[in-house]
Scaffold this active site. Structure first.
Site, PDB file in Angstrom:
ATOM      1  N   CYS A 152       0.829  -1.211   0.000  1.00  0.00           N
ATOM      2  CA  CYS A 152       0.000   0.000   0.000  1.00  0.00           C
ATOM      3  C   CYS A 152       0.862   1.258   0.000  1.00  0.00           C
ATOM      4  O   CYS A 152       1.019   1.896  -1.038  1.00  0.00           O
ATOM      5  CB  CYS A 152      -0.951  -0.020   1.195  1.00  0.00           C
ATOM      6  SG  CYS A 152      -2.263  -1.251   1.021  1.00  0.00           S
TER       7      CYS A 152
HETATM    8  N1  NAD Z   1      -2.989  -5.745   2.031  1.00  0.00           N
HETATM    9  C1  NAD Z   1      -3.455  -4.574   2.492  1.00  0.00           C
HETATM   10  O1  NAD Z   1      -3.153  -4.153   3.613  1.00  0.00           O
HETATM   11  C2  NAD Z   1      -4.413  -3.740   1.651  1.00  0.00           C
HETATM   12  C3  NAD Z   1      -5.230  -2.807   2.278  1.00  0.00           C
HETATM   13  C4  NAD Z   1      -6.103  -2.053   1.523  1.00  0.00           C
HETATM   14  C5  NAD Z   1      -6.124  -2.217   0.143  1.00  0.00           C
HETATM   15  N2  NAD Z   1      -5.293  -3.131  -0.454  1.00  0.00           N
HETATM   16  C6  NAD Z   1      -5.380  -3.296  -1.913  1.00  0.00           C
HETATM   17  O2  NAD Z   1      -6.146  -4.470  -2.154  1.00  0.00           O
HETATM   18  C7  NAD Z   1      -5.693  -5.099  -3.350  1.00  0.00           C
HETATM   19  C8  NAD Z   1      -5.340  -6.549  -3.057  1.00  0.00           C
HETATM   20  O3  NAD Z   1      -4.234  -6.556  -2.162  1.00  0.00           O
HETATM   21  P1  NAD Z   1      -3.854  -7.828  -1.294  1.00  0.00           P
HETATM   22  O4  NAD Z   1      -2.880  -7.343  -0.279  1.00  0.00           O
HETATM   23  O5  NAD Z   1      -5.072  -8.538  -0.841  1.00  0.00           O
HETATM   24  O6  NAD Z   1      -3.115  -8.738  -2.387  1.00  0.00           O
HETATM   25  P2  NAD Z   1      -2.528 -10.199  -2.168  1.00  0.00           P
HETATM   26  O7  NAD Z   1      -1.283 -10.263  -2.964  1.00  0.00           O
HETATM   27  O8  NAD Z   1      -2.475 -10.544  -0.719  1.00  0.00           O
HETATM   28  O9  NAD Z   1      -3.607 -11.186  -2.794  1.00  0.00           O
HETATM   29  C9  NAD Z   1      -4.068 -11.102  -4.073  1.00  0.00           C
HETATM   30  C10 NAD Z   1      -4.608 -12.455  -4.530  1.00  0.00           C
HETATM   31  O10 NAD Z   1      -5.085 -12.242  -5.856  1.00  0.00           O
HETATM   32  C11 NAD Z   1      -4.770 -13.405  -6.608  1.00  0.00           C
HETATM   33  N3  NAD Z   1      -4.812 -13.044  -8.027  1.00  0.00           N
HETATM   34  C12 NAD Z   1      -3.880 -12.406  -8.764  1.00  0.00           C
HETATM   35  N4  NAD Z   1      -4.313 -12.233 -10.019  1.00  0.00           N
HETATM   36  C13 NAD Z   1      -5.559 -12.784 -10.070  1.00  0.00           C
HETATM   37  C14 NAD Z   1      -6.536 -12.928 -11.110  1.00  0.00           C
HETATM   38  N5  NAD Z   1      -6.317 -12.459 -12.333  1.00  0.00           N
HETATM   39  N6  NAD Z   1      -7.691 -13.543 -10.821  1.00  0.00           N
HETATM   40  C15 NAD Z   1      -7.929 -14.041  -9.580  1.00  0.00           C
HETATM   41  N7  NAD Z   1      -7.032 -13.932  -8.557  1.00  0.00           N
HETATM   42  C16 NAD Z   1      -5.873 -13.301  -8.809  1.00  0.00           C
HETATM   43  C17 NAD Z   1      -3.417 -13.820  -6.096  1.00  0.00           C
HETATM   44  O11 NAD Z   1      -3.158 -15.190  -6.390  1.00  0.00           O
HETATM   45  C18 NAD Z   1      -3.545 -13.539  -4.608  1.00  0.00           C
HETATM   46  O12 NAD Z   1      -3.974 -14.685  -3.888  1.00  0.00           O
HETATM   47  C19 NAD Z   1      -4.527  -4.267  -3.865  1.00  0.00           C
HETATM   48  O13 NAD Z   1      -4.977  -3.333  -4.807  1.00  0.00           O
HETATM   49  C20 NAD Z   1      -4.055  -3.543  -2.608  1.00  0.00           C
HETATM   50  O14 NAD Z   1      -3.412  -2.328  -2.916  1.00  0.00           O
HETATM   51  C21 NAD Z   1      -4.465  -3.926   0.276  1.00  0.00           C
END
Ligand code: NAD
Length: 464
Positions: A309
């Site tokens: 983030c």
């Molecule tokens: N982690 C945080 O603290 C947080 C907080 C707020 C917002 N976000 C935002 O949320 C979003 C997701 O972040 P995250 O930390 O959960 O990511 P992450 O890497 O933990 O998980 C993402 C998942 O998506 C899967 N994936 C990738 N491409 C895919 C596709 N085409 N179809 C289906 N699944 C797919 C991956 O295999 C993975 O399991 C990002 O945009 C991030 O910036 C994250």
């Protein structure tokens, strides 16, 4: 006073968090003060409640989202392209808050909770929530590979009447570029056939104070009906749904939030260093300033920023504005400062080690915690990685202890967490991540401690 150096055992306050509150009882969206009264369109609400919801991407955000929707009574299809991730979820070997494992167990025992790597499952769903990673490249340019793939898969299978809700953080205009335009090209124009909206995800994985059930959502749809339908879905899991006039406003709100944090973290680091230069304890100053009831929000110094983030999101804004020839000097400076922070910590560690008397063996350094924040196993972009690499390259023997991270790959080496650090002697202990409940009183008085967090502070202030 040397920067960052504190007495041994400093900041040993427990980080136990209070119990979670119950989620919203009904599907009604609560309103912020001053927000116009609005009710969810009955037709949209009924459709979402009756239908199945797909969550695309079951990572740190997507999995808790799927579980929260399931707990709200929704029928959920969790889709992830990674079979390894799906397997870990099925084995319950995933990084969740302690209170979320019961929800995972309940979901896995429910035959209506489906896990799949098959995007065709979207066809059976009334709503599709996209929650895939949006990192940056090594050159700090947005890496939209996964987001493009996910949106393309959703668009290819979209059908009339569906709600498509994008929640991944991205540049302003992403929802239109990756969903609205391709849907139109497919002959499924939003506002006529499908409902498209953007609602940034704002939970803080690992922090029980900021899960879905306590975190307000912002949503902007392509048209009022899409906003209302998305708000109805979000209200199942969030206490407040704040509607805005467009996906772009919602996209920019998320970038503004995390840019605000990045700039303030950079400022907190710089002011903490300034306090040390002036012989002052940074947290005492922050606590004092935080008694001001308006115009101040405390931010705390640390070894740098990690995760996907703060080190990434502001770069989406920088990249987009640079394309339009707009300067962002303050943001540029802040992002350079947070990126340089681990090197500053490493340099200070090396300076402390240089004062060591016994040069007959490599200095032994212990990092306390290596994940990028307390309470999670997430090491993505953790400052600890850079600190370990710099110290190792300068001849130090670096070890770490972290109950959340049993092993850590650094180049060809795989480090194993030290189980009992008190059983060994160290030339320097670096406080990197203070996980909940940690007690640092075992560190002998004679061992130098470098604490870039300066967390000699009351827990109530830390978590407020
Ligand atoms: N982690 C945080 O603290 C947080 C907080 C707020 C917002 N976000 C935002 O949320 C979003 C997701 O972040 P995250 O930390 O959960 O990511 P992450 O890497 O933990 O998980 C993402 C998942 O998506 C899967 N994936 C990738 N491409 C895919 C596709 N085409 N179809 C289906 N699944 C797919 C991956 O295999 C993975 O399991 C990002 O945009 C991030 O910036 C994250």
């Amino acid at each position: 006073m040397d920067a960052f150096v504190t007495g041994p055992g400093a900041g040993s306050a427990s980080a136990e968090a209070p119990a979670r509150s119950a989620g919203p009882a009904s599907g009604e969206a609560a309103l912020l003060p001053g927000q116009a009264t609005a009710t969810c369109a009955d037709v949209g609400k009924a459709a979402v409640e009756a239908g199945r919801v797909a969550v695309v991407g079951l990572g740190y955000v997507g999995l808790p989202t799927a579980l929260a929707l399931h707990a709200s009574g929704a029928r959920v299809t969790g889709m992830d392209v990674s079979p390894a991730r799906l397997d870990a979820i099925r084995r319950r070997a995933v990084d969740l808050l302690p209170g979320q494992y019961a929800g995972l167990a309940a979901a896995l025992e429910d035959e209506e909770f489906l896990l799949t790597d098959d995007a065709d499952a979207f066809r059976d769903c009334e709503a599709v929530v996209i929650c895939v990673p949006t990192p940056v490249t090594d050159d700090a340019v947005p890496d939209l590979t996964e987001l493009r793939a996910a949106c393309a898969a959703v668009v290819a299978r979209a059908r009339a009447g569906q709600l498509l809700l994008l929640t991944s953080t991205s540049y302003v205009g992403t929802t239109r570029d990756l969903l609205v335009t391709p849907l139109r090209e497919r002959g499924l124009p939003p506002e006529r056939d499908v409902f498209v909206a953007f609602a940034p995800e704002r939970i803080d994985p690992g922090n029980p104070l900021h899960g879905q059930e306590r975190t307000p959502r912002v949503v902007g749809g392509v048209g009022a009906a899409a906003t209302e339908r998305a708000a109805a879905l979000l209200a199942r899991t969030s206490p407040v749904v704040h509607r805005v006039d467009s996906p772009e406003t919602a996209e920019m709100a998320k970038l503004w939030e995390n840019t605000f944090r990045a700039v303030n973290i950079a400022l907190a680091n710089e002011l903490a260093d300034s306090c040390l230069t002036l012989g002052l304890e940074p947290h005492a100053v922050i606590h004092a300033a935080a008694t001001k009831p308006y115009g101040f929000m405390p931010f705390y110094p640390g070894p740098g920023v990690g995760g996907h983030c703060i080190p990434c999101d502001p770069h989406y804004l920088r990249w987009q504005l640079a394309q339009r020839g707009a300067a962002t000097p303050l943001l540029d400076t802040a992002m350079a400062a947070v990126a340089a922070r681990p090197d500053t910590v490493a340099a200070r560690a090396l300076a402390l080690l240089a004062a060591r008397k016994d040069a007959s063996r490599p200095p032994r350094v212990l990092l306390l915690g290596v994940s990028y924040k307390p309470g999670v196993a997430d090491i993505r972009d953790s400052p600890a990685l850079r600190i370990i690499d710099v110290l190792s390259a300068n001849g130090a023997s670096v070890a770490y202890t972290d109950p959340y991270v049993p092993t850590l790959a650094r180049g060809p080496r795989v480090l194993t967490a030290v189980a009992d650090p008190a059983a060994r002697t160290w030339d320097l202990v670096i406080v990197h991540t203070r996980h909940p409940g940690w007690d640092l009183s075992w560190v002998p008085d004679s061992t130098p401690v470098l604490d870039p967090t300066h967390q000699g502070m009351p827990e109530a202030v830390l978590r407020s």
